[in-house]
Design an enzyme around this catalytic site. Structure first.
Site, short mmCIF file in Angstrom:
data_model
loop_
_atom_site.label_atom_id
_atom_site.label_comp_id
_atom_site.label_asym_id
_atom_site.label_seq_id
_atom_site.Cartn_x
_atom_site.Cartn_y
_atom_site.Cartn_z
N GLU A 46 0.83 -1.20 0.00
CA GLU A 46 0.00 0.00 0.00
C GLU A 46 0.87 1.26 0.00
OE1 GLU A 46 -2.15 -2.99 2.77
OE2 GLU A 46 -0.13 -2.61 2.01
N CYS A 69 -2.92 -3.52 7.03
CA CYS A 69 -2.66 -3.77 8.44
C CYS A 69 -3.05 -2.56 9.29
CB CYS A 69 -1.19 -4.13 8.65
SG CYS A 69 -0.03 -2.82 8.20
N SER A 162 19.17 -42.91 -9.83
CA SER A 162 18.11 -41.93 -10.09
C SER A 162 18.57 -40.72 -10.88
CB SER A 162 17.53 -41.45 -8.75
OG SER A 162 18.54 -40.84 -7.95
N THR A 190 18.52 -40.76 1.88
CA THR A 190 18.75 -40.02 0.64
C THR A 190 20.01 -39.16 0.74
OG1 THR A 190 16.38 -39.97 0.11
CG2 THR A 190 17.77 -38.29 -0.92
N LEU A 198 21.21 -29.65 -2.46
CA LEU A 198 19.95 -29.05 -2.04
C LEU A 198 19.98 -27.53 -2.03
CD1 LEU A 198 19.00 -31.44 0.92
CD2 LEU A 198 18.44 -31.67 -1.51
#
Length: 367
Positions: A46, A69, A162, A190, A198
């Site tokens: 805003e 808010c 994989s 894993t 990651l």
């Protein structure tokens, strides 16, 4: 309001733990100001839209994707500011779900003589900020289960190979997702077998996700990529409280953070998903990306703690009764006990197909 939703999308990944909000100021049927939430601690949508509009904001309308808010946080409240600049009308998509504002911004505007309405594009706004609404309702982060599988539903061959089932475009899309979440989680098996990084690579990084390993009894190797890249992103090692796995202290000395989680009586050797999510919520995390393996995904499904699914399906068949399926755990006994996916979207990413769907209805978290 559709334009405001577009603006809000640009704030996702930057705004958390605040919601990603978009706002436009309209005068005589034309947009004269636009804004979106800045990085946490920065200006709200805003404020940005009013600054953009300048003097043209007086007597104008605002369309905003979340109730302005009415409380002091890291920035002053927005609702009184909208009154002060002389807006005549404010249209908001949905009420703020938090006790600090929930309905107070709407009431303040109306009491000050500003015409205020709520509900336009409500569903789209809730889905866009599903993580914010879930945290407000439950204290737990949004859980996204992601996997890549062959056309016959396998995530690894019978030899546990994989790399790579999905294509480069799909892998790049995953990196983009990692750059917008608070936490990327895998199981100890894993982490040990695949030695993943990651991290977000070759994509825009809006957030630096913590890397979480649900250890049980298995830990990443001391020379794993996770440990070697602690300067890039933190590594959390979750384990059942009172049952630290062998070798934990050595990894903690290297800089990994231990994360004991209250154990369950049913599975004392495993990290219970509900208790883990409670802890991540207390740490201020808004969203968690589950990347496997099958037993971790299965445990979250069995516990009813998966909110959204992102499944990349590659145009190849692995076959083999010993090949690994995407989701382990106990699973459904009958087909009618399966977890249905709602709001499904199917798109192509390179040669792969991405199927996205909701397990939980985000509207249940909104007022």
């Amino acid at each position: 309001m559709e334009r405001a939703l577009e603006l809000a999308e640009g704030a996702r990944g930057y705004a958390e733990p605040n919601p990603a909000v978009g706002a436009v100021v309209v005068r005589d049927g034309r947009i004269v100001g636009e804004g979106c939430t800045q990085a946490c601690g920065g200006a709200h949508a805003e404020v940005e839209a009013v600054r953009d509009a300048g003097e043209r904001a007086r007597g104008a309308e605002m369309y905003v994707t979340l109730e302005p808010c009415a409380h002091h946080g890291k920035t002053p409240p927005c609702a009184p500011m909208l009154v002060q600049v002389g807006l005549r009308r404010v249209v908001m998509a949905v009420l703020d779900p938090t006790p600090k504002t929930g309905g107070r911004g709407l009431a303040l505007l109306r009491e000050s003589g500003v015409a205020a309405e709520v509900g336009l594009c409500r569903e789209e706004a809730v889905v866009q900020n599903a993580a914010f609404f879930k945290v407000a309702a439950t204290g737990r982060p949004l859980v996204i289960a992601k996997w890549a599988m062959s056309a016959d539903g396998r995530i690894a061959t019978r030899a546990l190979a994989s790399h790579w089932i999905s294509g480069p475009e799909a892998r790049a899309a995953v990196h983009e997702i990692r750059g917008m979440v608070d936490c990327v989680a895998v199981g100890g098996r894993t982490a040990r077998r695949d030695d993943p990084l990651l991290t977000c690579r070759d994509a825009e990084r809006r957030r630096t996700a913590a890397r979480l390993v649900l250890c049980g009894r298995r830990l990443p190797a001391a020379d794993s990529q996770l440990v070697r890249t602690l300067d890039e992103a933190p590594v959390l090692l979750a384990y059942p409280e009172g049952r630290p796995p062998d070798g934990l202290d050595a990894l903690v000395e290297k800089g990994c953070e231990p994360l004991p989680v209250p154990a369950s009586e049913e599975m004392p050797e495993r990290v219970p998903p509900p208790a883990l999510l409670d802890e991540l919520g207390r740490r201020g995390m808004s969203n968690v990306l589950l990347e496997g393996g099958a037993e971790v995904l299965g445990s979250f499904f069995d516990a009813g703690q998966v909110d959204r699914v992102m499944a990349f399906v590659a145009p190849k068949v692995l076959g083999g009764r010993e090949a690994v399926s995407a989701v382990g755990g106990t699973g459904a006994e009958q087909v009618d006990q399966a977890w249905p996916l709602h709001r499904c979207e199917v798109t192509t990413v390179g040669r792969d197909v991405l199927m996205r769907g909701w397990v939980t209805n985000p509207l249940t978290w909104a007022r």
